[in-house]
Design an enzyme around this catalytic site. Structure first.
Site: not given
Length: 184
Positions: A7-10, A13
Site C-alpha cells: 500500500r502507498v498513500s498517494t 508514490q
C-alpha cells in the site's frame, strides 16, 4: 501460501519497493492499494483477506502499510487469527504464527504509534511557533482586502455579471462567493 499486500498513500508514490520485497519473500500473489492507511475501505486488503485460507500468511513490507494505529493493527491481527491466517512483516522481521512473533508484533506496533504521535506533536509545535511569529499556513489570498471590497461592491451594484466580475478581478466563481460570504 504467502499472500502479499502492498500500500502507498498517494498516486505519486509507487509500489515498486514493496512489490520487489514481497516477490523476494516468496509471495505467490500480491494485492495492492493506493489509498491512505486511515481509510477503512481498502479494496486490495479486503481481497487479500478474502483470498487467504487457514494456514496462509499475509505478508506486508512494514506494519505501517497494513494499519496506521495500534488499535487497528491489533484488530487486523485478531481478524486474521480468527480466520487462521498469520501475519508476517518483512521490515520488522516478525511473524505472528509464533508466540514470540505475537509479542514482537505488540511491541513494534506500540513503538510505531509512539513515533507517529511524536511526529504529530512536533508538527503541531512547529505550526504553533510559526503562528506566534505571524505566519499562517494555507494558500495566500487571491486578492488584497481592497480588491476584495471592490469585488463585493461590484456584485452589490448589480451592473456586472458574476462572470464579468470574476474576469475583471482574475478570480474564480467559488472565490468570489467566498468573499461575498465573508462580507455578510
Amino acid at each position: 501460501m504467502l499472500i502479499g499486500y502492498a500500500r502507498v498513500s498517494t498516486d505519486d508514490q509507487n509500489l515498486n519497493l514493496q512489490q520487489d520485497a514481497l516477490n523476494q519473500a516468496g509471495c505467490e500473489c500480491i494485492y495492492e492499494d493506493q489509498i491512505s492507511g486511515v481509510k477503512a475501505e481498502r479494496r486490495g486488503l479486503q481481497e487479500a483477506i478474502n483470498y487467504a485460507r487457514p494456514g496462509d500468511t499475509l505478508v506486508v513490507w512494514r506494519l505501517d502499510r497494513l494499519s496506521r494505529s495500534l488499535k487497528d493493527l491489533i484488530e487486523m491481527v485478531t481478524l486474521l487469527e480468527s480466520r487462521g491466517i498469520g501475519l508476517k512483516s518483512l521490515h520488522e522481521a516478525m511473524d505472528t504464527s509464533s508466540s514470540s512473533g505475537k509479542l514482537i508484533f505488540h511491541i513494534f506496533g506500540a513503538l510505531a504509534e509512539f513515533e507517529r504521535n511524536l511526529i504529530r506533536e512536533r508538527t503541531q509545535a512547529g505550526l504553533k511557533a510559526a503562528r506566534a511569529r505571524g505566519r499562517t499556513g494555507g494558500r495566500p489570498k487571491s486578492l488584497s482586502n481592497d480588491k476584495q471590497a471592490l469585488a463585493v461592491k461590484l456584485y452589490d451594484e448589480k451592473k456586472h455579471t458574476i462572470k464579468q466580475i470574476c474576469t475583471m478581478m482574475g478570480i474564480s466563481k467559488p472565490t468570489l462567493y467566498a468573499y461575498l460570504k465573508q462580507e455578510k
